[in-house]
Every structure is written in structure tokens, then in C-alpha cells.
Design a protein around this motif. Structure first.
Motif, PDB file in Angstrom:
ATOM      1  N   CYS A 106      56.328  57.819  24.009  1.00  0.00           N
ATOM      2  CA  CYS A 106      57.275  57.070  24.837  1.00  0.00           C
ATOM      3  C   CYS A 106      57.292  55.591  24.471  1.00  0.00           C
ATOM      4  N   ARG A 110      60.525  53.644  22.936  1.00  0.00           N
ATOM      5  CA  ARG A 110      61.034  52.418  23.548  1.00  0.00           C
ATOM      6  C   ARG A 110      61.177  51.309  22.504  1.00  0.00           C
ATOM      7  N   LYS A 135      60.269  63.022  29.857  1.00  0.00           N
ATOM      8  CA  LYS A 135      59.084  62.168  29.988  1.00  0.00           C
ATOM      9  C   LYS A 135      59.431  60.712  29.683  1.00  0.00           C
ATOM     10  N   PHE A 136      60.346  60.479  28.749  1.00  0.00           N
ATOM     11  CA  PHE A 136      60.740  59.108  28.441  1.00  0.00           C
ATOM     12  C   PHE A 136      61.529  58.511  29.604  1.00  0.00           C
ATOM     13  N   TYR A 139      58.964  57.669  32.081  1.00  0.00           N
ATOM     14  CA  TYR A 139      58.147  56.537  31.606  1.00  0.00           C
ATOM     15  C   TYR A 139      58.847  55.201  31.837  1.00  0.00           C
TER      16      TYR A 139
END
Length: 324
Positions: A106, A110, A135-136, A139
Motif C-alpha cells: 500500500c 501510494r 486494502k489500499f 489504507y
């Protein structure tokens, strides 16, 4: 070790004369000859290279980004890249570097978006790619980077694979054994020619991955983790599923529906594990329907000048009455 250099015989039996139909198709050759593959390093570790195809109008600042499954590379979404950019969308299909931890992935993703000067994006994820997309979004929920999700044959909890106890040992396994594990989830029994071609193409892509790439992906796929839906409740979601055989159990699909009760559902009667390859026209249609809700906003992934033409094509192609 001979396994790594040849097609799995069990899979080849499913194919027409063992030919790589997709690899020699005009569309794939056109894609490879016209869309350049870029390699980008965003981590301090220069061995972590993101490979991606970035096509369509660069003026679009909220593109659709495609994340592949364990066995896939950036090429597996070539039919989406060709069709969607033809309609005016900006599309990025990528292949992730070796990451052994979800938070590490993640953070790297980003940094990639920062490097590309992309504030927010739409994510299409297939299987593992869909889990990573969720999940990203989770996050980055405090400073959102994901505007919407399209989840294809994906999951929200890694325990469904019953491999959490072996997740930390994948890095020790030889490549041929890792490939055997992945192939075990491919379709078994007779399939139609397009699905057979898709399987053959994915086997070829699988064989292009090295040991650390495969081991890291299986680790991310199986290490004990689940999605926290309350952190991404404001993200628009479409779930694309198939009704025929895939690696996902019915229970895993039902769990996704419970997790996203307000998600749009797009069902394909057939398509197996790789509908974006063998049922690309249907998948592309559902992507367009999903993206239509953002037209006229700063989160549109399409060139505004193309919207009216795209809407006309959509209405003439197929009504969306079965899209819930």
C-alpha cells in the motif's frame, strides 16, 4: 524444474491444438506495438520496479487502474486498455513489484500515484488485485485516494484459501512448486474455446513470473488479513462475478455481497477465472456502466468530449436491465 519451461500438460488438454490464440491475435499485437510499457521505481530499493501501460488522454486526472491476479501481468487487461481508450478513457494497467507485506504494498502504491501526480483513482482488481485494491482504499481512508472500486472474482478475507499457515513459507518454495499451486485453481474439465485461450494466455503469463514475484504474490494472497468495510463505506463499488466455475467459493462471493450491501452487481453467466480475457465485451460494458456515474465530475475517467458518443454507443449495444 522442467515445469517452468513448458505448459502444464493438464491445462494444454483444454486448448485447441495447444495454440496461443491470444498471443497471435491482431488485437494483442496491436496493443504491444502501440502502447509502450513503462518501468517506474518509487522505493529506495531500486529492485522494486512497477511495470505499467498508461494509455488514453493524459488530461484525465482520475483514471481507471487495473490490478492483476496472482498469475497475471499488466498485459492481461489489454482488451480493456484497447476498448476503453478507444472510447476516450484513460487506463493504466500495472504489474506490481515484489512486496511481502500488505502495508508495504500500500505504501509503494501510494508513492506510485504520487509519482504519476494522481490524487484519486478508480481501481479495477481481479482476484488478488481486487483484494489489494480494497486494502489500499482502507489504507488511505483518512486521506482518500480511491474514488471507486470494480472487484472482479475477488474476495475480502484471505482465510477462505486455508493457506494462512503456509503463507510465511512461500518464499522458500521453488518456482515450479509455486506455479503448481496457482495452476491448481485454474478451471478443470471442458471449457469453450475462448475460455481455453484465456487459460492458455494466463499460463503463459504465469510462466513469465520469477520465483520471488510468485512467492510474494501468494504471500499477500494468503497471509492472515481481511477488509474492514467501515473504512471504505463511502467508496462506490461494483462487484463482477461469474456463475460458472471459478477459484472462488459461493461462500466467498456471498461474503462480498454482505460486505458491500449497496454495491452494484454485475453477473456473467460464464467466464471462469478470467472473464476480462474471454468475455471482454461484457466486462468492458459493465466497466462503462460503473464509470457513467462520474461523468461530468472531476472524477470522470473519460475525456469530456467523448461522453456523448460513448453514451450513444452504450445505449445501442445493450440495455443494463440485468445490472443491479
Amino acid at each position: 524444474m522442467a515445469f517452468a519451461g513448458r505448459k502444464c500438460e493438464a491445462v494444454k488438454l483444454l486448448l485447441n491444438d495447444g495454440m496461443d490464440e491470444i498471443k497471435v491475435s491482431p488485437d494483442y499485437n496491436w496493443f504491444r506495438s502501440t502502447v509502450p510499457l513503462k518501468r517506474i521505481i518509487v522505493d529506495d530499493d531500486d529492485s522494486k520496479v512497477w511495470s505499467l501501460y498508461d494509455a488514453g488522454p493524459k488530461s484525465v486526472r482520475c483514471p481507471i487502474i487495473f490490478l492483476p491476479p496472482v498469475s497475471g501481468t499488466a498485459e492481461v487487461f489489454f482488451q480493456q486498455v484497447l476498448a476503453l481508450t478507444g472510447w476516450g478513457y484513460r487506463v493504466i494497467s500495472l504489474q506490481y513489484p515484489v512486496y511481502w507485506d500488505l502495508m508495504e504494498f500500500c505504501d509503494g502504491f501510494r508513492k506510485l500515484l504520487d509519482h504519476l501526480h494522481l490524487d484519486k483513482v478508480h481501481l479495477f482488481g481481479a482476484s488478488l488485485g481486487g483484494f489489494l485494491a480494497q486494502k489500499f482504499a482502507e489504507y488511505t481512508h483518512k486521506s482518500p485516494r480511491v474514488h471507486s472500486l470494480i472487484l472482479c472474482n475477488s474476495f475480502s478475507d484471505t482465510t477462505i484459501f486455508n493457506q494462512t499457515w503456509t503463507a510465511n513459507s512461500f518464499w522458500l518454495m521453488p518456482a515450479f512448486l509455486l506455479k503448481k499451486i496457482v495452476l491448481g485453481n485454474f478451471a478443470k474439465g471442458p471449457v469453450d474455446p475462448k475460455m481455453a485461450d484465456a487459460i492458455d494466455f494466463m499460463v503463459d503469463r504465469l510462466e513469465s513470473l520469477n520465483q520471488s514475484e510468485l512467492a510474494s504474490r501468494l504471500t499477500l494472497n494468503c497471509q492472515n488479513s481481511y477488509v474492514e468495510p467501515h473504512k471504505i463505506k463511502d467508496v462506490a463499488v461494483t462487484i463482477i462475478d461469474v456463475f460458472d466455475q471459478s477459484a472462488l467459493s459461493l461462500e466467498a462471493k456471498e461474503e462480498m455481497y454482505k460486505l458491500y450491501p449497496n454495491a452494484r452487481r454485475a453477473h456473467l453467466k460464464t467466464g471462469g477465472n478470467f472473464p476480462y480475457l474471454c468475455r471482454s465485451a461484457e466486462v468492458n460494458l459493465y466497466i462503462q456502466i460503473h464509470m457513467r456515474q462520474f461523468h461530468g465530475t472531476r472524477y470522470a475517467a473519460i475525456n469530456p468530449a467523448m461522453v456523448s458518443a460513448e453514451e450513444l454507443e452504450m445505449s445501442s449495444n445493450q440495455d443494463s436491465e440485468d445490472y443491479q
